[in-house]
Design a protein around this motif. Sequence first.
Motif, PDB file in Angstrom:
ATOM      1  N   VAL A  45      50.239  36.404  44.444  1.00 44.25           N
ATOM      2  CA  VAL A  45      50.320  36.191  43.000  1.00 44.25           C
ATOM      3  C   VAL A  45      50.862  37.465  42.353  1.00 44.25           C
ATOM      4  N   LEU A  46      52.005  37.340  41.697  1.00 47.31           N
ATOM      5  CA  LEU A  46      52.621  38.461  40.989  1.00 47.31           C
ATOM      6  C   LEU A  46      52.071  38.466  39.565  1.00 47.31           C
ATOM      7  N   THR A  47      50.979  39.185  39.374  1.00 47.70           N
ATOM      8  CA  THR A  47      50.212  39.094  38.129  1.00 47.70           C
ATOM      9  C   THR A  47      50.990  39.546  36.895  1.00 47.70           C
ATOM     10  N   ASN A  48      51.979  40.417  37.058  1.00 42.97           N
ATOM     11  CA  ASN A  48      52.786  40.835  35.906  1.00 42.97           C
ATOM     12  C   ASN A  48      53.619  39.688  35.353  1.00 42.97           C
ATOM     13  N   TYR A  49      53.778  38.636  36.131  1.00 40.92           N
ATOM     14  CA  TYR A  49      54.610  37.509  35.743  1.00 40.92           C
ATOM     15  C   TYR A  49      53.785  36.243  35.541  1.00 40.92           C
ATOM     16  N   CYS A  50      52.523  36.428  35.205  1.00 43.26           N
ATOM     17  CA  CYS A  50      51.607  35.331  34.888  1.00 43.26           C
ATOM     18  C   CYS A  50      50.999  35.596  33.514  1.00 43.26           C
ATOM     19  N   GLY A  53      41.105  34.582  35.181  1.00 45.49           N
ATOM     20  CA  GLY A  53      41.808  33.955  36.300  1.00 45.49           C
ATOM     21  C   GLY A  53      42.039  34.944  37.436  1.00 45.49           C
ATOM     22  N   ILE A  54      42.445  36.135  37.097  1.00 46.67           N
ATOM     23  CA  ILE A  54      42.658  37.178  38.107  1.00 46.67           C
ATOM     24  C   ILE A  54      41.346  37.525  38.804  1.00 46.67           C
ATOM     25  N   ARG A  55      40.297  37.650  38.038  1.00 44.20           N
ATOM     26  CA  ARG A  55      38.978  37.974  38.606  1.00 44.20           C
ATOM     27  C   ARG A  55      38.526  36.889  39.588  1.00 44.20           C
ATOM     28  N   CYS A  56      38.725  35.639  39.221  1.00 47.95           N
ATOM     29  CA  CYS A  56      38.357  34.528  40.112  1.00 47.95           C
ATOM     30  C   CYS A  56      39.202  34.529  41.384  1.00 47.95           C
ATOM     31  N   MET A  57      40.511  34.762  41.243  1.00 45.36           N
ATOM     32  CA  MET A  57      41.369  34.766  42.424  1.00 45.36           C
ATOM     33  C   MET A  57      41.024  35.898  43.376  1.00 45.36           C
ATOM     34  N   LYS A  58      40.621  37.030  42.842  1.00 51.88           N
ATOM     35  CA  LYS A  58      40.215  38.139  43.714  1.00 51.88           C
ATOM     36  C   LYS A  58      39.073  37.707  44.622  1.00 51.88           C
ATOM     37  N   ARG A  59      38.156  36.922  44.089  1.00 54.05           N
ATOM     38  CA  ARG A  59      37.027  36.436  44.892  1.00 54.05           C
ATOM     39  C   ARG A  59      37.415  35.294  45.815  1.00 54.05           C
ATOM     40  N   LEU A  60      38.294  34.402  45.349  1.00 58.29           N
ATOM     41  CA  LEU A  60      38.643  33.214  46.126  1.00 58.29           C
ATOM     42  C   LEU A  60      39.652  33.475  47.244  1.00 58.29           C
ATOM     43  N   GLY A 104      41.206  36.803  47.776  1.00 56.90           N
ATOM     44  CA  GLY A 104      41.237  38.206  48.189  1.00 56.90           C
ATOM     45  C   GLY A 104      42.103  39.071  47.289  1.00 56.90           C
ATOM     46  N   GLU A 105      41.609  40.246  47.027  1.00 50.11           N
ATOM     47  CA  GLU A 105      42.272  41.175  46.111  1.00 50.11           C
ATOM     48  C   GLU A 105      43.676  41.563  46.588  1.00 50.11           C
ATOM     49  N   LYS A 106      43.878  41.624  47.907  1.00 50.01           N
ATOM     50  CA  LYS A 106      45.187  42.023  48.439  1.00 50.01           C
ATOM     51  C   LYS A 106      46.273  40.978  48.194  1.00 50.01           C
ATOM     52  N   GLN A 107      45.877  39.782  47.775  1.00 48.45           N
ATOM     53  CA  GLN A 107      46.857  38.716  47.510  1.00 48.45           C
ATOM     54  C   GLN A 107      47.401  38.795  46.090  1.00 48.45           C
ATOM     55  N   LEU A 108      46.832  39.670  45.262  1.00 42.21           N
ATOM     56  CA  LEU A 108      47.282  39.821  43.882  1.00 42.21           C
ATOM     57  C   LEU A 108      48.035  41.129  43.751  1.00 42.21           C
ATOM     58  N   ILE A 109      49.273  41.047  43.299  1.00 41.31           N
ATOM     59  CA  ILE A 109      50.139  42.211  43.205  1.00 41.31           C
ATOM     60  C   ILE A 109      50.494  42.456  41.741  1.00 41.31           C
TER      61      ILE A 109
END
Length: 76
Positions: A31-36, A48-55, A57-62
């Motif tokens: 997930v490219l968070t700068n483009y969401c 949404g970012i906080r939930c995705m970090k848990r679901l 993994g934090e390394k999947q969010l850039i």
Amino acid sequence: PQKIYIVGADTDCCVLTIATALFECNIRPVVLTNYCASNGGQEAHKAGIRCMKRLIGEKQLIEKEILSIEDLGEIV
């Protein structure tokens, strides 16, 4: 595919749902968070970012600006 980059609207709904579904299908969501964003505002976006970090993994969010296709190749 082994990895899919995700951008989009409604970080707390659509992006979250797509990223989770890919993760559950053993496809790495990046997930490219700068483009969401979220039509619910910045707080909904952050939630949404906080939930995705848990679901998924934090390394999947850039959080990185992508200036060229080569920038995507640097994402491990």
